[in-house]
Design a protein around this motif. Structure first.
Motif, PDB file in Angstrom:
ATOM      1  N   LYS A 121      70.395  19.532  89.982  1.00  0.00           N
ATOM      2  CA  LYS A 121      71.108  19.569  91.270  1.00  0.00           C
ATOM      3  C   LYS A 121      70.337  20.344  92.335  1.00  0.00           C
ATOM      4  CE  LYS A 121      75.660  20.310  93.239  1.00  0.00           C
ATOM      5  NZ  LYS A 121      77.055  20.632  92.968  1.00  0.00           N
ATOM      6  N   LYS A 122      69.649  21.418  91.949  1.00  0.00           N
ATOM      7  CA  LYS A 122      68.899  22.210  92.922  1.00  0.00           C
ATOM      8  C   LYS A 122      67.705  21.431  93.483  1.00  0.00           C
ATOM      9  CE  LYS A 122      70.092  26.677  90.991  1.00  0.00           C
ATOM     10  NZ  LYS A 122      69.613  27.845  90.271  1.00  0.00           N
ATOM     11  N   LYS A 123      67.081  20.602  92.669  1.00  0.00           N
ATOM     12  CA  LYS A 123      65.883  19.869  93.090  1.00  0.00           C
ATOM     13  C   LYS A 123      66.186  18.469  93.612  1.00  0.00           C
ATOM     14  CE  LYS A 123      62.331  20.180  90.132  1.00  0.00           C
ATOM     15  NZ  LYS A 123      61.690  20.230  88.798  1.00  0.00           N
ATOM     16  N   HIS A 124      67.247  17.831  93.104  1.00  0.00           N
ATOM     17  CA  HIS A 124      67.434  16.400  93.346  1.00  0.00           C
ATOM     18  C   HIS A 124      68.709  16.036  94.104  1.00  0.00           C
ATOM     19  CE1 HIS A 124      64.891  16.525  89.589  1.00  0.00           C
ATOM     20  NE2 HIS A 124      64.109  15.967  90.492  1.00  0.00           N
ATOM     21  N   LEU A 125      69.408  17.004  94.661  1.00  0.00           N
ATOM     22  CA  LEU A 125      70.657  16.695  95.346  1.00  0.00           C
ATOM     23  C   LEU A 125      70.459  15.638  96.434  1.00  0.00           C
ATOM     24  CD1 LEU A 125      73.685  17.377  95.551  1.00  0.00           C
ATOM     25  CD2 LEU A 125      73.066  19.078  97.291  1.00  0.00           C
ATOM     26  N   THR A 126      69.334  15.682  97.144  1.00  0.00           N
ATOM     27  CA  THR A 126      69.091  14.728  98.242  1.00  0.00           C
ATOM     28  C   THR A 126      68.038  13.678  97.896  1.00  0.00           C
ATOM     29  OG1 THR A 126      67.508  16.239  99.259  1.00  0.00           O
ATOM     30  CG2 THR A 126      69.794  16.357 100.028  1.00  0.00           C
ATOM     31  N   ASN A 127      67.613  13.624  96.646  1.00  0.00           N
ATOM     32  CA  ASN A 127      66.681  12.597  96.162  1.00  0.00           C
ATOM     33  C   ASN A 127      67.116  12.178  94.768  1.00  0.00           C
ATOM     34  OD1 ASN A 127      64.507  12.064  98.046  1.00  0.00           O
ATOM     35  ND2 ASN A 127      63.933  14.198  97.772  1.00  0.00           N
ATOM     36  N   HIS A 128      68.019  11.215  94.708  1.00  0.00           N
ATOM     37  CA  HIS A 128      68.458  10.747  93.395  1.00  0.00           C
ATOM     38  C   HIS A 128      69.006   9.343  93.477  1.00  0.00           C
ATOM     39  CE1 HIS A 128      72.309  12.341  94.980  1.00  0.00           C
ATOM     40  NE2 HIS A 128      72.880  11.466  94.167  1.00  0.00           N
ATOM     41  N   PHE A 129      69.049   8.699  92.325  1.00  0.00           N
ATOM     42  CA  PHE A 129      69.692   7.401  92.179  1.00  0.00           C
ATOM     43  C   PHE A 129      70.944   7.609  91.344  1.00  0.00           C
ATOM     44  CE2 PHE A 129      66.866   3.509  92.998  1.00  0.00           C
ATOM     45  CZ  PHE A 129      66.305   4.082  94.121  1.00  0.00           C
ATOM     46  N   PHE A 130      71.948   6.787  91.599  1.00  0.00           N
ATOM     47  CA  PHE A 130      73.222   6.791  90.892  1.00  0.00           C
ATOM     48  C   PHE A 130      73.931   8.137  91.039  1.00  0.00           C
ATOM     49  CE2 PHE A 130      70.744   3.605  88.255  1.00  0.00           C
ATOM     50  CZ  PHE A 130      71.204   2.536  88.968  1.00  0.00           C
ATOM     51  N   GLY A 131      74.977   8.337  90.265  1.00  0.00           N
ATOM     52  CA  GLY A 131      75.733   9.564  90.398  1.00  0.00           C
ATOM     53  C   GLY A 131      76.546   9.579  91.683  1.00  0.00           C
ATOM     54  N   LYS A 132      76.579  10.740  92.310  1.00  0.00           N
ATOM     55  CA  LYS A 132      77.417  10.977  93.479  1.00  0.00           C
ATOM     56  C   LYS A 132      76.581  10.990  94.755  1.00  0.00           C
ATOM     57  CE  LYS A 132      80.196  13.940  90.560  1.00  0.00           C
ATOM     58  NZ  LYS A 132      80.619  15.301  90.272  1.00  0.00           N
ATOM     59  N   PRO A 152      73.513  10.712  87.359  1.00  0.00           N
ATOM     60  CA  PRO A 152      72.430  10.738  88.348  1.00  0.00           C
ATOM     61  C   PRO A 152      71.057  10.847  87.682  1.00  0.00           C
ATOM     62  CG  PRO A 152      73.521  12.862  88.265  1.00  0.00           C
ATOM     63  CD  PRO A 152      74.291  11.948  87.353  1.00  0.00           C
ATOM     64  N   ARG A 153      70.066  10.270  88.357  1.00  0.00           N
ATOM     65  CA  ARG A 153      68.680  10.367  87.924  1.00  0.00           C
ATOM     66  C   ARG A 153      67.884  10.988  89.065  1.00  0.00           C
ATOM     67  NH1 ARG A 153      71.446   6.426  85.979  1.00  0.00           N
ATOM     68  NH2 ARG A 153      71.025   5.301  84.079  1.00  0.00           N
ATOM     69  N   GLY A 154      67.197  12.066  88.770  1.00  0.00           N
ATOM     70  CA  GLY A 154      66.330  12.677  89.769  1.00  0.00           C
ATOM     71  C   GLY A 154      65.142  11.779  90.044  1.00  0.00           C
ATOM     72  N   ILE A 155      64.503  11.987  91.183  1.00  0.00           N
ATOM     73  CA  ILE A 155      63.361  11.160  91.576  1.00  0.00           C
ATOM     74  C   ILE A 155      62.135  12.038  91.770  1.00  0.00           C
ATOM     75  CG2 ILE A 155      62.434   9.577  93.299  1.00  0.00           C
ATOM     76  CD1 ILE A 155      65.283   8.911  94.124  1.00  0.00           C
ATOM     77  N   ALA A 156      61.019  11.554  91.243  1.00  0.00           N
ATOM     78  CA  ALA A 156      59.702  12.120  91.542  1.00  0.00           C
ATOM     79  C   ALA A 156      58.885  10.989  92.153  1.00  0.00           C
ATOM     80  CB  ALA A 156      59.042  12.650  90.275  1.00  0.00           C
ATOM     81  N   PHE A 157      58.088  11.310  93.136  1.00  0.00           N
ATOM     82  CA  PHE A 157      57.312  10.294  93.845  1.00  0.00           C
ATOM     83  C   PHE A 157      55.834  10.437  93.503  1.00  0.00           C
ATOM     84  CE2 PHE A 157      61.009  11.368  96.464  1.00  0.00           C
ATOM     85  CZ  PHE A 157      61.607  10.122  96.540  1.00  0.00           C
ATOM     86  N   GLU A 158      55.130   9.299  93.551  1.00  0.00           N
ATOM     87  CA  GLU A 158      53.695   9.294  93.312  1.00  0.00           C
ATOM     88  C   GLU A 158      53.083   8.107  94.040  1.00  0.00           C
ATOM     89  OE1 GLU A 158      53.240   8.894  89.099  1.00  0.00           O
ATOM     90  OE2 GLU A 158      54.230   6.959  89.030  1.00  0.00           O
ATOM     91  N   GLU A 159      51.824   8.215  94.371  1.00  0.00           N
ATOM     92  CA  GLU A 159      51.121   7.100  94.996  1.00  0.00           C
ATOM     93  C   GLU A 159      50.747   6.094  93.915  1.00  0.00           C
ATOM     94  OE1 GLU A 159      46.839   7.032  96.717  1.00  0.00           O
ATOM     95  OE2 GLU A 159      48.200   7.603  98.368  1.00  0.00           O
TER      96      GLU A 159
END
Length: 187
Positions: free
Chosen positions: A14-25, A111-118
């Motif tokens: 929740k601390k890292k992914h509250l504004t970057n996630h799929f599904f959940g709330k 919810p699933r957190g998101i990490a981005f990569e090129e």
């Protein structure tokens, strides 16, 4: 060849992914509260400043948030709905996908957190931008690719029976997000 922004799903924090996630709330501005009915699934949200370093061609705004929803009234032709907002999120909608989860859309309450990569533009997997990875048609899409959902992805684990990809394309100029359209490449 240009690049795309790969989306990897990671355990939700929740601390890292509250504004970057799929599904959940969804965490939304008050103006979005109650906007959609029970046949619209919350897919995900992305805080755009966090992906700005990967958007070298400036295809996306570098402020605000993108919200992705799917109209699932016809599960084989899920209609995409995208909202771009600059307003900070204020409201967590606790039971957003609850009824759809009961109707058989499994895993969407977690919810699933998101990490981005090129990644390469034509890479398989979930990604923003780039080009469709499995386009087998003589005519190219009408507009540029916004999001690819890889239904085979074990990390996403969403509608795996479709065994393919859902592509969400930008809308026409001036309606890039409000005019999005989708295409399903399924078995």
């Amino acid at each position: 060849m240009s690049k795309a922004i790969g989306i990897r799903f990671v355990p939700y924090d929740k601390k890292k992914h509250l504004t970057n996630h799929f599904f959940g709330k969804p965490v939304c501005p008050r103006s979005m509260e109650g906007e959609f009915d029970d046949q619209v699934l919350f897919l995900g949200m992305i805080h755009l400043p966090e992906i700005a370093p990967f958007d070298k061609e400036n295809r996306l705004p570098h402020t605000g948030y993108l919200y992705f929803f799917l109209d699932v009234s016809n599960p084989r032709r899920m209609g995409p709905i995208v909202r771009y907002v600059e307003t900070e999120p204020e409201v967590i909608i606790d039971d957003y996908n609850h009824l759809l989860a009961l109707e058989g859309f499994s895993g969407i309450e977690t919810p699933r957190g998101i990490a981005f990569e090129e990644v390469e533009a034509d890479a398989e997997g979930c990604k923003l931008l780039g080009v469709p990875c499995d386009w087998n048609y003589p005519d190219p899409p009408k507009s540029d690719l916004l999001l690819t959902l890889d239904h085979i992805s074990e990390e996403l684990n969403f509608q795996v029976q479709l065994n393919g990809f859902t592509y969400i394309f930008f809308g026409p100029k001036g309606e890039e997000f409000s005019g999005v359209y989708g295409y399903g490449e399924y078995d």
